[in-house]
Design a protein around this motif. Structure first.
Motif, PDB file in Angstrom:
ATOM      1  N   ALA A  49     -71.378 -63.147 -10.562  1.00  0.00           N
ATOM      2  CA  ALA A  49     -70.246 -63.364 -11.461  1.00  0.00           C
ATOM      3  C   ALA A  49     -70.673 -64.126 -12.709  1.00  0.00           C
ATOM      4  O   ALA A  49     -70.290 -63.773 -13.836  1.00  0.00           O
ATOM      5  N   GLN A  54     -70.465 -62.447 -16.455  1.00  0.00           N
ATOM      6  CA  GLN A  54     -69.586 -63.014 -17.468  1.00  0.00           C
ATOM      7  C   GLN A  54     -70.371 -63.411 -18.708  1.00  0.00           C
ATOM      8  O   GLN A  54     -69.933 -63.187 -19.839  1.00  0.00           O
ATOM      9  N   GLY A  76     -63.683 -54.401 -12.109  1.00  0.00           N
ATOM     10  CA  GLY A  76     -64.552 -54.701 -13.239  1.00  0.00           C
ATOM     11  C   GLY A  76     -64.268 -53.851 -14.457  1.00  0.00           C
ATOM     12  O   GLY A  76     -64.530 -54.267 -15.590  1.00  0.00           O
ATOM     13  N   GLU A 135     -61.409 -55.565 -16.126  1.00  0.00           N
ATOM     14  CA  GLU A 135     -61.959 -56.809 -16.684  1.00  0.00           C
ATOM     15  C   GLU A 135     -62.761 -56.522 -17.955  1.00  0.00           C
ATOM     16  O   GLU A 135     -62.714 -57.299 -18.915  1.00  0.00           O
ATOM     17  N   GLU A 149     -59.487 -56.232  -5.975  1.00  0.00           N
ATOM     18  CA  GLU A 149     -60.554 -56.955  -5.287  1.00  0.00           C
ATOM     19  C   GLU A 149     -60.135 -57.583  -3.960  1.00  0.00           C
ATOM     20  O   GLU A 149     -60.929 -57.626  -3.004  1.00  0.00           O
ATOM     21  N   GLY A 151     -64.078 -61.315 -10.305  1.00  0.00           N
ATOM     22  CA  GLY A 151     -65.130 -62.273 -10.633  1.00  0.00           C
ATOM     23  C   GLY A 151     -65.668 -62.176 -12.041  1.00  0.00           C
ATOM     24  O   GLY A 151     -66.562 -62.931 -12.422  1.00  0.00           O
ATOM     25  N   TYR A 152     -65.133 -61.234 -12.820  1.00  0.00           N
ATOM     26  CA  TYR A 152     -65.605 -61.074 -14.196  1.00  0.00           C
ATOM     27  C   TYR A 152     -64.515 -61.460 -15.198  1.00  0.00           C
ATOM     28  O   TYR A 152     -64.341 -60.820 -16.227  1.00  0.00           O
TER      29      TYR A 152
END
Length: 260
Positions: free
Chosen positions: A83, A87, A112, A115, A135, A143-144
């Motif tokens: 992650a 990012q 993702g 994101e 997710e 996580g992004y």
């Protein structure tokens, strides 16, 4: 620039990045994320590129999510690193890019993929697009940047519902929520994106970059967005674009911005 998972075209100062993994519904794997970082870096540095569009290949998916096969067996440390690196080199990187980035969502934008679209400066969608962050159905969370950018764009309550139900919304719902700016047919998606980009080309790229920094500052912890705006506003007075823009206005002619 030559990439395995991307196609790039540049015309009339507009660059189009096409994520090209059709058999995987354009899912983001490690290589694609690294290629996207390289592509965005190069295009941002190219003085002839004033706007970047990003879309997916085919008619089914923008990006259907991250490539789960790559991280299904990761441990805690590996998950956190995944992650953090993603990012840093892509999602935050795009958000803070000085060149404006428009996401043209041409189908599924999940996990993702959504994101990635949310990291862009704004989004337009085809009428067949579906968006969501599924997710939690896999025992993990976005996580992004999904837990941060989605509430910023559509509000905390709606974001909580969308994340916790792992549901999907239509393009029209996304427009009503403020997640996308425009909805059009698949056929007209890129032409609309190019039309909007062309409007940007009339303006100062230096000022646009300053505006991006000022707007983003409002969403950064510990940063006073008003102070950033004042600083960026003042800096504009020292640019060649400001001199050209004000001179053209006073002379009642179209500005020819040098981009400096």
């Amino acid at each position: 620039m030559t990439f395995e998972n991307l196609r790039i075209a540049i015309e009339n100062k507009i660059a189009i990045i096409i994520i090209n993994r059709p058999t995987k519904l354009n899912a983001l794997n490690k290589q694609t994320i690294e290629e996207l970082h390289e592509a965005f870096s190069a295009l941002d540095a190219d003085k002839e590129v004033k706007v970047i569009l990003i879309t997916g290949s085919g008619e089914k998916a923008f990006v259907a999510g991250a490539d789960i096969s790559e991280f299904a067996h990761f441990d805690v440390s590996q998950g956190g690193s995944l992650a953090a690196k993603g990012q840093e080199i892509l999602f935050d990187f795009i958000e803070n890019l000085g060149t404006p980035v428009i996401a043209a969502i041409n189908g599924f934008a999940l996990g993702g993929g959504l994101e990635l679209a949310m990291a862009c400066h704004f989004r337009i969608a085809s009428d067949n697009a579906k968006m969501g962050l599924p997710e939690v159905s896999l025992g993990v969370i976005p996580g992004y940047g999904g837990t941060q950018r989605l509430p910023q764009l559509i509000g905390k309550g709606r974001a909580m519902e969308l994340i916790m139900t792992a549901g999907m919304i239509s393009a029209e719902e996304a427009k009503a929520y403020g997640l996308v700016n425009h909805v059009t047919s698949q056929e007209d998606l890129l032409p609309l994106a190019e039309k909007i980009a062309s409007k940007m080309l009339r303006n100062s790229s230096v000022a646009i970059g300053a505006a991006i920094r000022a707007v983003n500052a409002n969403f950064k912890e510990g940063v006073n967005g008003f102070e950033t705006e004042i600083s960026e506003f003042g800096n504009c007075f020292g640019t060649e674009d400001f001199k050209e823009g004000t001179t053209a206005f006073l002379e009642k002619r179209k500005a020819d911005f040098p981009g400096a």
